[in-house]
Design a protein around this motif. Sequence first.
Motif, short mmCIF file in Angstrom:
data_model
loop_
_atom_site.label_atom_id
_atom_site.label_comp_id
_atom_site.label_asym_id
_atom_site.label_seq_id
_atom_site.Cartn_x
_atom_site.Cartn_y
_atom_site.Cartn_z
N TYR A 1 115.97 7.76 -24.59
CA TYR A 1 115.47 9.14 -24.60
C TYR A 1 114.46 9.35 -25.73
CZ TYR A 1 119.19 10.52 -21.32
OH TYR A 1 120.01 10.66 -20.22
N PHE B 1 120.78 6.82 -25.57
CA PHE B 1 120.07 7.69 -26.52
C PHE B 1 118.74 7.10 -27.00
CE2 PHE B 1 119.45 8.66 -31.11
CZ PHE B 1 118.90 9.92 -30.94
N SER C 1 126.85 6.90 -22.68
CA SER C 1 126.19 8.05 -23.29
C SER C 1 125.55 7.68 -24.63
CB SER C 1 127.20 9.19 -23.49
OG SER C 1 127.69 9.66 -22.25
N GLY D 1 121.44 13.46 -26.04
CA GLY D 1 121.87 12.11 -26.40
C GLY D 1 122.33 12.00 -27.84
N SER E 1 116.71 15.89 -23.39
CA SER E 1 117.62 14.78 -23.12
C SER E 1 117.93 14.02 -24.40
CB SER E 1 117.02 13.84 -22.08
OG SER E 1 116.85 14.48 -20.83
#
Length: 253
Positions: free
Chosen positions: A56, A53, A49, A188, A184
């Motif tokens: 994104y 980021f 996760s 993120g 997203s």
Amino acid sequence: MNLSDAALLLAAGLAAGTVNAVAGGGSLITFPALIATGLPPVPANVSNSVSVFPGYVASVAGSYPDLPPARRVALLIPTTIAGTLVGCVLLLATPARAFELVVPFLVLGATAVLAFQDPLRRLVGHPADLSPRRRTVTVQAMVGLGSVYGGYFGAALGVMLVAGLALVLDTTLARVSAIKNLLSAVVGLTTLVVFSLFGPVDWAAVAVVAPATLVGGYAGARLVRRLPPVLLKAMIVVFGTVIGLYLLYRALR
């Protein structure tokens, strides 16, 4: 981490960034790669996760010309943050098994919504025919549910968001994809903060995967702007179906 592990994570990050920008589901590339390097499932999920980021953010940069005015999308950000926080708490505080069994059906359901978007619009009403209040509530609900999912697991978040937003927004798929990229990125960033403070992040893995997702995310977003809407929709439906079936197989084996 040895050299072969680093090479695997680098390739996975590049591919995942591209896939996330085009359709979503890139975490299904990086998550198994992190597991393959020896990380347990929860640290792998948390590290994943955090790692995706930058991809994104790059996707937002690549699709920036297709974003609607800032005032319109800004209204979705508080809902996105709140939903993501709920998902993060679920991941860190609850058993994962029950949610793992539900996730494949959520992904397959979202894919079906996108695939049969036009018949569903005739059934529930075209976005242009909805009252402004009903349209606002519906969009916020779609974003909130998608954000909870993104905070908990994240794989196929893009499919979930595109399917929901395409059903309730009267706009082009390229613009929906751009909004998906922005939301997203907010998901993120929220998971990055929460998991950095409270989650078992493997920062060595993040240092390899994150830069690769940055490159892939920008390239994928630029690709989306050049794809015909019909082809883009078909690609997302195929990605979503494959991801959903893979998650179902993994949950039931």
